[in-house]
Design a protein around this motif. Structure first.
Motif, PDB file in Angstrom:
ATOM      1  N   ALA A 241     -35.816  69.708  30.828  1.00 21.93           N
ATOM      2  CA  ALA A 241     -35.540  68.532  30.005  1.00 21.93           C
ATOM      3  C   ALA A 241     -35.184  68.916  28.571  1.00 21.93           C
ATOM      4  O   ALA A 241     -34.524  68.158  27.863  1.00 21.93           O
ATOM      5  N   LYS A 242     -35.606  70.094  28.142  1.00 24.04           N
ATOM      6  CA  LYS A 242     -35.366  70.551  26.766  1.00 24.04           C
ATOM      7  C   LYS A 242     -34.074  71.350  26.613  1.00 24.04           C
ATOM      8  O   LYS A 242     -33.744  71.758  25.496  1.00 24.04           O
TER       9      LYS A 242
ATOM     10  N   ARG B 210     -31.334  65.008  34.171  1.00 26.92           N
ATOM     11  CA  ARG B 210     -31.054  63.567  34.184  1.00 26.92           C
ATOM     12  C   ARG B 210     -31.891  62.822  35.222  1.00 26.92           C
ATOM     13  O   ARG B 210     -32.180  61.646  35.059  1.00 26.92           O
ATOM     14  N   GLU B 211     -32.224  63.507  36.319  1.00 29.47           N
ATOM     15  CA  GLU B 211     -32.915  62.814  37.416  1.00 29.47           C
ATOM     16  C   GLU B 211     -33.779  63.774  38.223  1.00 29.47           C
ATOM     17  O   GLU B 211     -33.347  64.865  38.579  1.00 29.47           O
ATOM     18  N   VAL B 212     -35.008  63.340  38.510  1.00 22.41           N
ATOM     19  CA  VAL B 212     -35.905  64.053  39.429  1.00 22.41           C
ATOM     20  C   VAL B 212     -36.027  63.195  40.681  1.00 22.41           C
ATOM     21  O   VAL B 212     -36.448  62.032  40.606  1.00 22.41           O
TER      22      VAL B 212
ATOM     23  N   GLU C 125     -44.191  60.862  34.443  1.00 21.97           N
ATOM     24  CA  GLU C 125     -43.726  59.700  33.676  1.00 21.97           C
ATOM     25  C   GLU C 125     -43.758  59.911  32.156  1.00 21.97           C
ATOM     26  O   GLU C 125     -42.830  59.490  31.456  1.00 21.97           O
ATOM     27  N   PRO C 126     -44.786  60.566  31.592  1.00 24.98           N
ATOM     28  CA  PRO C 126     -44.745  60.824  30.136  1.00 24.98           C
ATOM     29  C   PRO C 126     -43.531  61.656  29.723  1.00 24.98           C
ATOM     30  O   PRO C 126     -42.926  61.393  28.675  1.00 24.98           O
TER      31      PRO C 126
ATOM     32  N   ASN D 201     -36.085  60.972  28.515  1.00 23.48           N
ATOM     33  CA  ASN D 201     -35.100  60.017  29.040  1.00 23.48           C
ATOM     34  C   ASN D 201     -34.392  60.494  30.320  1.00 23.48           C
ATOM     35  O   ASN D 201     -33.172  60.535  30.388  1.00 23.48           O
ATOM     36  N   PHE D 202     -35.180  60.850  31.348  1.00 23.27           N
ATOM     37  CA  PHE D 202     -34.605  61.113  32.663  1.00 23.27           C
ATOM     38  C   PHE D 202     -35.249  60.173  33.680  1.00 23.27           C
ATOM     39  O   PHE D 202     -36.316  59.595  33.425  1.00 23.27           O
ATOM     40  N   LYS D 203     -34.584  59.998  34.821  1.00 16.60           N
ATOM     41  CA  LYS D 203     -35.056  59.083  35.862  1.00 16.60           C
ATOM     42  C   LYS D 203     -35.915  59.819  36.890  1.00 16.60           C
ATOM     43  O   LYS D 203     -35.675  60.989  37.178  1.00 16.60           O
ATOM     44  N   ILE D 204     -36.892  59.109  37.453  1.00 16.16           N
ATOM     45  CA  ILE D 204     -37.655  59.599  38.606  1.00 16.16           C
ATOM     46  C   ILE D 204     -37.338  58.662  39.763  1.00 16.16           C
ATOM     47  O   ILE D 204     -37.632  57.467  39.691  1.00 16.16           O
TER      48      ILE D 204
END
Length: 201
Positions: free
Chosen positions: A148-149, A157-159, A181-182, A188-191
């Motif tokens: 994410a960094k 972008r998405e997990v 979730e944190p 700012n990525f989706k799960i």
């Protein structure tokens, strides 16, 4: 009767029982199947058994576990990173989380996904008191945070959570969502989760 059972336990094992005990350690193998395997090996010639032993030794020498996705792979020129994690042409913004190496293989063979993977190593049973001990929760958190960094063109972008469609699989999904979730809010990525069942209407 108790003394007789104790005597049976202390009796020396024959070689068939000893070999069958090793097969019992394999996942999904029961006592009858383990003994069938032992009898099968007894019926093969020496060349077959020798080739099997050599293949197993070769397996231990050449197969590594990837330090990124934790799948087993044949080590070649990528060091401790598998060819998929090393491949810059894959979709770097997608991370598919699966239970086992077999799940990874099935999805990869389908050629419907071109992102990265993470192998959980199992699922969380219902009412488990120590859920983090059943899967690679800490390793997943660290990998997601690391990805994410990254720079914008490689940023996560998405997990996608792709566990089995069982109560234990759903329990695992809920636990992973809770710990990720944190990070999702911060970076700012989706799960997301794989769709279940058939659509209606």
């Amino acid at each position: 009767e108790r003394g007789f059972r104790q005597y049976i336990k202390t009796m020396p094992q024959n070689i068939l029982e000893k070999v069958a005990e090793y097969f019992l350690k394999f996942p999904g193998i029961g006592p009858k199947q383990a003994r069938r395997f032992a009898y099968f090996l007894s019926s093969r010639d020496e060349a077959f058994v020798r080739d099997l032993v050599e293949a197993i030794m070769e397996l231990k020498k050449k197969i590594k576990r990837c330090q990124e996705c934790f799948r087993f792979f044949e080590a070649k020129d990528t060091g401790n990173i598998c060819s998929i994690c090393f491949d810059g042409a894959r979709e770097q913004g997608l991370l598919l989380v699966v239970e086992k190496d077999v799940d990874f293989e099935n999805i990869e063979k389908s050629r419907v996904y071109n992102g990265l993977y993470f192998i959980l190593g199992g699922i969380i049973p219902l009412a488990e008191m120590e859920p983090a001990s059943k899967i690679r929760a800490k390793e997943l958190f660290n990998l997601v945070q690391k990805r994410a960094k990254l720079a914008r063109e490689f940023v996560l972008r998405e997990v996608i959570l792709a566990t089995s469609a069982t109560l234990e699989g759903e329990n695992t999904v809920q636990y992973i969502k809770k710990i990720l979730e944190p990070l999702a809010l911060k970076f700012n990525f989706k799960i997301t989760v794989l769709g279940r069942g058939l659509s209606t209407g």
